[in-house]
Design a protein around this motif. Structure first.
Motif, mmCIF file in Angstrom:
data_model
loop_
_atom_site.group_PDB
_atom_site.id
_atom_site.type_symbol
_atom_site.label_atom_id
_atom_site.label_comp_id
_atom_site.label_asym_id
_atom_site.label_seq_id
_atom_site.Cartn_x
_atom_site.Cartn_y
_atom_site.Cartn_z
ATOM 1 N N ARG A 43 44.888 16.508 0.386
ATOM 2 C CA ARG A 43 45.640 17.632 0.972
ATOM 3 C C ARG A 43 46.345 18.547 -0.071
ATOM 4 N N ALA A 44 46.791 19.433 0.051
ATOM 5 C CA ALA A 44 47.312 20.313 -0.751
ATOM 6 C C ALA A 44 48.301 19.885 -1.858
ATOM 7 N N LEU A 45 48.081 20.258 -3.121
ATOM 8 C CA LEU A 45 48.759 19.667 -4.273
ATOM 9 C C LEU A 45 50.330 19.890 -4.030
ATOM 10 N N GLY A 46 50.477 21.011 -3.271
ATOM 11 C CA GLY A 46 51.996 21.586 -3.038
ATOM 12 C C GLY A 46 52.623 20.770 -1.969
ATOM 13 N N GLU A 47 51.697 19.978 -1.242
ATOM 14 C CA GLU A 47 52.292 19.139 -0.250
ATOM 15 C C GLU A 47 52.956 17.732 -0.560
ATOM 16 N N TRP A 48 52.448 17.149 -1.640
ATOM 17 C CA TRP A 48 52.733 16.011 -2.208
ATOM 18 C C TRP A 48 54.268 15.864 -2.427
ATOM 19 N N PRO A 49 55.108 14.825 -2.162
ATOM 20 C CA PRO A 49 56.551 14.872 -2.336
ATOM 21 C C PRO A 49 56.848 15.141 -3.627
ATOM 22 N N ARG A 207 52.176 28.959 -4.548
ATOM 23 C CA ARG A 207 50.909 29.501 -3.759
ATOM 24 C C ARG A 207 49.784 28.789 -4.586
ATOM 25 N N MET A 208 49.827 28.985 -5.926
ATOM 26 C CA MET A 208 48.595 28.132 -6.327
ATOM 27 C C MET A 208 48.599 26.667 -6.052
ATOM 28 N N ALA A 209 49.713 26.049 -5.913
ATOM 29 C CA ALA A 209 49.624 24.568 -5.619
ATOM 30 C C ALA A 209 49.215 24.205 -4.227
ATOM 31 N N ARG A 210 49.710 25.201 -3.296
ATOM 32 C CA ARG A 210 49.360 25.161 -1.900
ATOM 33 C C ARG A 210 47.869 25.216 -1.570
ATOM 34 N N GLU A 211 47.036 26.069 -2.666
ATOM 35 C CA GLU A 211 45.793 26.343 -2.620
ATOM 36 C C GLU A 211 44.756 25.360 -3.390
ATOM 37 N N SER A 212 45.412 24.453 -4.047
ATOM 38 C CA SER A 212 44.604 23.462 -4.995
ATOM 39 C C SER A 212 44.939 21.999 -3.967
ATOM 40 N N MET A 213 43.712 21.544 -3.764
ATOM 41 C CA MET A 213 43.470 20.278 -2.981
ATOM 42 C C MET A 213 43.417 19.026 -4.256
ATOM 43 N N PHE A 214 44.179 17.954 -3.600
ATOM 44 C CA PHE A 214 44.149 16.926 -4.427
ATOM 45 C C PHE A 214 44.263 15.746 -3.665
ATOM 46 N N GLN A 215 43.289 14.660 -4.269
ATOM 47 C CA GLN A 215 43.221 13.115 -3.503
ATOM 48 C C GLN A 215 43.131 12.250 -4.825
#
Length: 269
Positions: A43-49, A207-215
Motif C-alpha cells: 500500500r502507499a507509503l503515506g498510508e502507513w501509520p 504526494r510522493m509518499a502517496r504515490e510510492s508503494m511499500f511492502q
C-alpha cells in the motif's frame, strides 16, 4: 523410583510442571504465529501509520509557522498521531485535549493558543514541541528554498519531536527506512519542483509518499500469504486460492502508453 513426596519434592514437582507448561506454551505460540496470514499486498507509503504521523506533525508545524494558524482538525490529528517523545500518560492527555477541541467553537488556532493548550495539558512535551516550531520558523525565514534544504529541515524537525518514538516494530522500522529513502529522493527534486516555501514542500513530499508503494519483508515462518497479482508473480506455494475473479478483473483492462503508436503496441503484443 520413589514417588515424589514431602515439601521439597512437592516444590520440585511444581517447578518442573511450570517449566513443562512454559515450553509447551512457547511451542503453541510458534504454531499459532505460523498460522497467521501474511498480508503481502503493498500500500502507499503515506498510508502507513508512522509516516502518516510524521505528516500530521509536519502539517501542524508548517501551518503554524507559514500561515500563523491551523484548523482544529489539523491540531487534533497531530495530537493523536503519536510516534513522538510524549509518554503514554501524555498521549492520553493529548487525546483528552483533542476531545475538547472538538467541542470548542474556535475555527482556527494560532501558535500562542496551541502552545498555551499544550502547556496546560502536557507541560513536559510542550517544551519539546516548542523546539521544532522555533527551528522551522528560522529555516523558513529565508523564503523559498530548495528541496535539499527542506529535506534537512524536515529530518531535524522530526528528530526534535522525538520521531519515530523509542520503540519500533520490525514493520515500522522498515517503513521508516523507506520514508528516509523517499526523503533522499525528495532532496533531488529541486530542478523539477523549483524553490518552495515550507507548506508546499510538505505537500509535495506527502504526494510522493502517496504515490510510492511499500511492502514490508515477508516473515519466513508465515504459512499463509494474502497477495495481489503483482506481489504473487514468480511465487511458489503448495496450494493457491484465487478469489474475486470476474470478467472485470481478468483479463485486465488495457492501458496503452499514450506516447507510443497503437500499431507499434499491437506488434509488441
Amino acid at each position: 523410583r520413589a514417588p515424589l513426596g514431602g515439601a521439597d519434592q512437592r516444590r520440585e514437582r511444581g517447578q518442573l510442571e511450570k517449566r513443562v507448561d512454559a515450553v509447551a506454551a512457547q511451542k503453541l505460540d510458534r504454531v499459532v504465529a505460523r498460522a497467521q496470514p501474511q498480508h503481502g499486498v503493498g500500500r502507499a507509503l503515506g498510508e502507513w501509520p508512522v509516516v502518516l504521523a510524521a505528516f500530521r506533525w509536519l502539517s501542524l508545524i508548517a501551518g503554524l509557522c507559514d500561515q500563523g494558524s491551523v484548523r482544529p482538525q489539523q491540531f487534533g490529528q497531530a495530537l493523536l498521531a503519536g510516534f513522538c517523545s510524549a509518554s503514554a500518560a501524555e498521549q492520553s492527555a493529548m487525546a483528552v485535549l483533542d476531545a475538547r477541541l472538538r467541542d470548542s467553537q474556535n475555527i482556527a488556532w494560532n501558535t500562542d493558543q496551541v502552545c498555551a493548550q499544550m502547556d496546560r495539558h502536557v507541560p513536559d512535551f510542550s517544551y519539546v514541541f516548542r523546539q521544532p516550531i522555533a527551528h522551522w520558523r528560522q529555516a523558513a525565514s529565508g523564503g523559498r528554498q530548495s528541496t535539499e534544504h527542506w529535506t534537512q529541515v524536515i529530518r531535524e524537525t522530526l528528530a526534535l519531536l522525538g520521531f519515530p518514538g523509542s520503540t519500533l516494530s520490525s514493520t515500522n522500522y522498515q517503513v521508516c527506512a523507506a520514508f528516509d529513502a523517499l526523503l533522499h529522493t525528495f532532496s533531488l527534486m529541486t530542478l523539477y519542483a523549483g524553490r518552495l516555501s515550507g507548506m508546499p514542500a510538505v505537500a509535495l513530499l506527502q504526494r510522493m509518499a502517496r504515490e510510492s508503494m511499500f511492502q514490508p519483508q515477508r516473515d519466513q515462518d508465515v504459512r499463509l500469504d494474502v497477495l495481489g497479482f503483482l506481489e504473487a508473480e514468480h511465487g511458489q506455494w503448495d496450494a493457491v486460492w484465487v478469489l474475486g475473479l470476474t470478467d472485470d478483473v481478468i483479463p485486465a483492462s488495457p492501458d496503452p502508453n499514450p506516447f507510443l503508436p497503437v500499431a507499434a503496441l499491437a506488434r509488441a503484443g
